[in-house]
Write a protein that holds these residues in place. Sequence first.
Motif, PDB file in Angstrom:
ATOM      1  N   ARG A   6       0.814  -1.215   0.000  1.00 51.22           N
ATOM      2  CA  ARG A   6       0.000   0.000   0.000  1.00 51.22           C
ATOM      3  C   ARG A   6       0.849   1.268   0.000  1.00 51.22           C
ATOM      4  NH1 ARG A   6      -4.539  -1.850   4.368  1.00 51.22           N
ATOM      5  NH2 ARG A   6      -5.363  -3.541   3.105  1.00 51.22           N
ATOM      6  N   ASN A   7       2.093   1.130   0.367  1.00 58.37           N
ATOM      7  CA  ASN A   7       2.972   2.297   0.464  1.00 58.37           C
ATOM      8  C   ASN A   7       3.736   2.488  -0.836  1.00 58.37           C
ATOM      9  OD1 ASN A   7       2.275   2.724   3.196  1.00 58.37           O
ATOM     10  ND2 ASN A   7       3.639   1.057   3.761  1.00 58.37           N
ATOM     11  N   LYS A   8       3.143   3.268  -1.747  1.00 55.03           N
ATOM     12  CA  LYS A   8       3.759   3.541  -3.040  1.00 55.03           C
ATOM     13  C   LYS A   8       3.925   5.043  -3.189  1.00 55.03           C
ATOM     14  CE  LYS A   8       0.456   1.403  -5.248  1.00 55.03           C
ATOM     15  NZ  LYS A   8      -0.369   0.836  -6.314  1.00 55.03           N
ATOM     16  N   MET A   9       5.107   5.461  -3.606  1.00 56.00           N
ATOM     17  CA  MET A   9       5.391   6.876  -3.814  1.00 56.00           C
ATOM     18  C   MET A   9       5.960   7.075  -5.210  1.00 56.00           C
ATOM     19  SD  MET A   9       7.036   7.894  -0.176  1.00 56.00           S
ATOM     20  CE  MET A   9       7.328   6.303   0.556  1.00 56.00           C
ATOM     21  N   ASN A  10       5.276   7.858  -6.021  1.00 54.00           N
ATOM     22  CA  ASN A  10       5.753   8.164  -7.365  1.00 54.00           C
ATOM     23  C   ASN A  10       6.748   9.303  -7.314  1.00 54.00           C
ATOM     24  OD1 ASN A  10       4.040   6.255  -8.616  1.00 54.00           O
ATOM     25  ND2 ASN A  10       2.349   7.677  -8.442  1.00 54.00           N
ATOM     26  N   GLY A  11       7.756   9.226  -8.157  1.00 53.20           N
ATOM     27  CA  GLY A  11       8.753  10.287  -8.195  1.00 53.20           C
ATOM     28  C   GLY A  11       9.637  10.163  -9.414  1.00 53.20           C
ATOM     29  N   LYS A  12      10.779  10.830  -9.345  1.00 54.86           N
ATOM     30  CA  LYS A  12      11.728  10.863 -10.457  1.00 54.86           C
ATOM     31  C   LYS A  12      13.107  10.477  -9.922  1.00 54.86           C
ATOM     32  CE  LYS A  12      10.965  13.898 -13.581  1.00 54.86           C
ATOM     33  NZ  LYS A  12      10.542  13.104 -14.722  1.00 54.86           N
ATOM     34  N   ILE A  13      13.809   9.624 -10.664  1.00 58.30           N
ATOM     35  CA  ILE A  13      15.157   9.214 -10.269  1.00 58.30           C
ATOM     36  C   ILE A  13      16.104  10.393 -10.435  1.00 58.30           C
ATOM     37  CG2 ILE A  13      17.103   7.690 -10.800  1.00 58.30           C
ATOM     38  CD1 ILE A  13      15.045   5.593 -11.700  1.00 58.30           C
ATOM     39  N   THR A  14      16.795  10.740  -9.344  1.00 58.57           N
ATOM     40  CA  THR A  14      17.723  11.869  -9.381  1.00 58.57           C
ATOM     41  C   THR A  14      19.181  11.443  -9.367  1.00 58.57           C
ATOM     42  OG1 THR A  14      17.649  12.092  -6.973  1.00 58.57           O
ATOM     43  CG2 THR A  14      16.087  13.425  -8.255  1.00 58.57           C
ATOM     44  N   ASP A  15      19.452  10.199  -8.939  1.00 61.65           N
ATOM     45  CA  ASP A  15      20.852   9.764  -8.860  1.00 61.65           C
ATOM     46  C   ASP A  15      20.913   8.241  -8.799  1.00 61.65           C
ATOM     47  OD1 ASP A  15      23.693  10.331  -8.550  1.00 61.65           O
ATOM     48  OD2 ASP A  15      23.471   9.587  -6.508  1.00 61.65           O
ATOM     49  N   LYS A  26      18.370   7.047  -5.909  1.00 57.34           N
ATOM     50  CA  LYS A  26      17.652   8.104  -5.209  1.00 57.34           C
ATOM     51  C   LYS A  26      16.450   8.519  -6.045  1.00 57.34           C
ATOM     52  CE  LYS A  26      21.510   9.967  -2.605  1.00 57.34           C
ATOM     53  NZ  LYS A  26      21.119   9.440  -1.328  1.00 57.34           N
ATOM     54  N   ILE A  27      15.265   8.556  -5.395  1.00 57.71           N
ATOM     55  CA  ILE A  27      14.031   8.942  -6.066  1.00 57.71           C
ATOM     56  C   ILE A  27      13.455  10.152  -5.339  1.00 57.71           C
ATOM     57  CG2 ILE A  27      11.705   8.230  -6.758  1.00 57.71           C
ATOM     58  CD1 ILE A  27      12.710   5.328  -6.648  1.00 57.71           C
ATOM     59  N   GLN A  28      13.271  11.250  -6.060  1.00 60.85           N
ATOM     60  CA  GLN A  28      12.663  12.462  -5.502  1.00 60.85           C
ATOM     61  C   GLN A  28      11.161  12.247  -5.455  1.00 60.85           C
ATOM     62  OE1 GLN A  28      14.521  15.161  -4.483  1.00 60.85           O
ATOM     63  NE2 GLN A  28      12.652  15.936  -3.577  1.00 60.85           N
ATOM     64  N   VAL A  29      10.588  12.301  -4.242  1.00 60.70           N
ATOM     65  CA  VAL A  29       9.152  12.129  -4.039  1.00 60.70           C
ATOM     66  C   VAL A  29       8.614  13.328  -3.271  1.00 60.70           C
ATOM     67  CG1 VAL A  29       9.244   9.601  -4.094  1.00 60.70           C
ATOM     68  CG2 VAL A  29       9.500  10.791  -1.914  1.00 60.70           C
ATOM     69  N   GLU A  30       7.290  13.459  -3.244  1.00 60.74           N
ATOM     70  CA  GLU A  30       6.687  14.598  -2.551  1.00 60.74           C
ATOM     71  C   GLU A  30       6.936  14.535  -1.047  1.00 60.74           C
ATOM     72  OE1 GLU A  30       2.271  16.471  -2.020  1.00 60.74           O
ATOM     73  OE2 GLU A  30       2.830  15.684  -3.993  1.00 60.74           O
ATOM     74  N   GLU A  31       6.630  13.434  -0.420  1.00 60.95           N
ATOM     75  CA  GLU A  31       6.848  13.241   1.016  1.00 60.95           C
ATOM     76  C   GLU A  31       7.562  11.923   1.218  1.00 60.95           C
ATOM     77  OE1 GLU A  31       6.130  14.925   3.894  1.00 60.95           O
ATOM     78  OE2 GLU A  31       5.481  16.657   2.762  1.00 60.95           O
ATOM     79  N   PRO A  32       8.635  11.811   1.903  1.00 62.65           N
ATOM     80  CA  PRO A  32       9.325  12.798   2.727  1.00 62.65           C
ATOM     81  C   PRO A  32      10.302  13.674   1.967  1.00 62.65           C
ATOM     82  CG  PRO A  32      10.388  10.688   2.990  1.00 62.65           C
ATOM     83  CD  PRO A  32       9.238  10.494   2.054  1.00 62.65           C
ATOM     84  N   GLY A  33      10.371  13.563   0.666  1.00 65.42           N
ATOM     85  CA  GLY A  33      11.263  14.406  -0.132  1.00 65.42           C
ATOM     86  C   GLY A  33      12.208  13.595  -0.992  1.00 65.42           C
ATOM     87  N   ALA A  55       9.682   6.908 -11.662  1.00 70.70           N
ATOM     88  CA  ALA A  55       9.766   5.621 -10.971  1.00 70.70           C
ATOM     89  C   ALA A  55       8.819   5.632  -9.780  1.00 70.70           C
ATOM     90  CB  ALA A  55      11.196   5.361 -10.503  1.00 70.70           C
ATOM     91  N   THR A  56       8.519   4.463  -9.276  1.00 69.18           N
ATOM     92  CA  THR A  56       7.686   4.324  -8.093  1.00 69.18           C
ATOM     93  C   THR A  56       8.469   3.596  -7.017  1.00 69.18           C
ATOM     94  OG1 THR A  56       5.691   4.218  -9.439  1.00 69.18           O
ATOM     95  CG2 THR A  56       5.496   3.417  -7.195  1.00 69.18           C
ATOM     96  N   ALA A  57       8.560   4.193  -5.834  1.00 73.01           N
ATOM     97  CA  ALA A  57       9.157   3.534  -4.675  1.00 73.01           C
ATOM     98  C   ALA A  57       8.032   2.769  -3.997  1.00 73.01           C
ATOM     99  CB  ALA A  57       9.762   4.566  -3.723  1.00 73.01           C
ATOM    100  N   ILE A  58       8.179   1.460  -3.909  1.00 65.57           N
ATOM    101  CA  ILE A  58       7.174   0.600  -3.294  1.00 65.57           C
ATOM    102  C   ILE A  58       7.792   0.031  -2.023  1.00 65.57           C
ATOM    103  CG2 ILE A  58       5.701  -1.426  -3.587  1.00 65.57           C
ATOM    104  CD1 ILE A  58       6.118  -0.931  -6.676  1.00 65.57           C
ATOM    105  N   ILE A  59       7.187   0.337  -0.893  1.00 66.44           N
ATOM    106  CA  ILE A  59       7.756  -0.044   0.391  1.00 66.44           C
ATOM    107  C   ILE A  59       6.907  -1.151   1.000  1.00 66.44           C
ATOM    108  CG2 ILE A  59       8.368   0.746   2.693  1.00 66.44           C
ATOM    109  CD1 ILE A  59       8.569   3.589   1.278  1.00 66.44           C
TER     110      ILE A  59
END
Length: 69
Positions: A6-15, A26-33, A55-59
């Motif tokens: 359920r813990n998915k955060m969409n973002g952009k790969i920065t490094d 490293k994925i830039q996401v809205e929260e926690p950053g 990318a999506t960070a799935i925790i």
Amino acid sequence: MEISARNKMNGKITDIKTGGVMASVKIQVEEPGEITALITKESIEKLGLKEGDDATAIIKSTEIIVGKE
């Protein structure tokens, strides 16, 4: 694709930093950053990940460690 996590955060790969076997993504996401994921170098290559990709960070965790100073 539907997944149970359920813990998915969409973002952009920065490094991306790769070593012999492992890689740091490293994925830039809205929260926690920013989220840093440690995955295998083989996974980086298989997924074709590169800086600037969406990318999506799935925790999904079976363990949570809490600390206090």
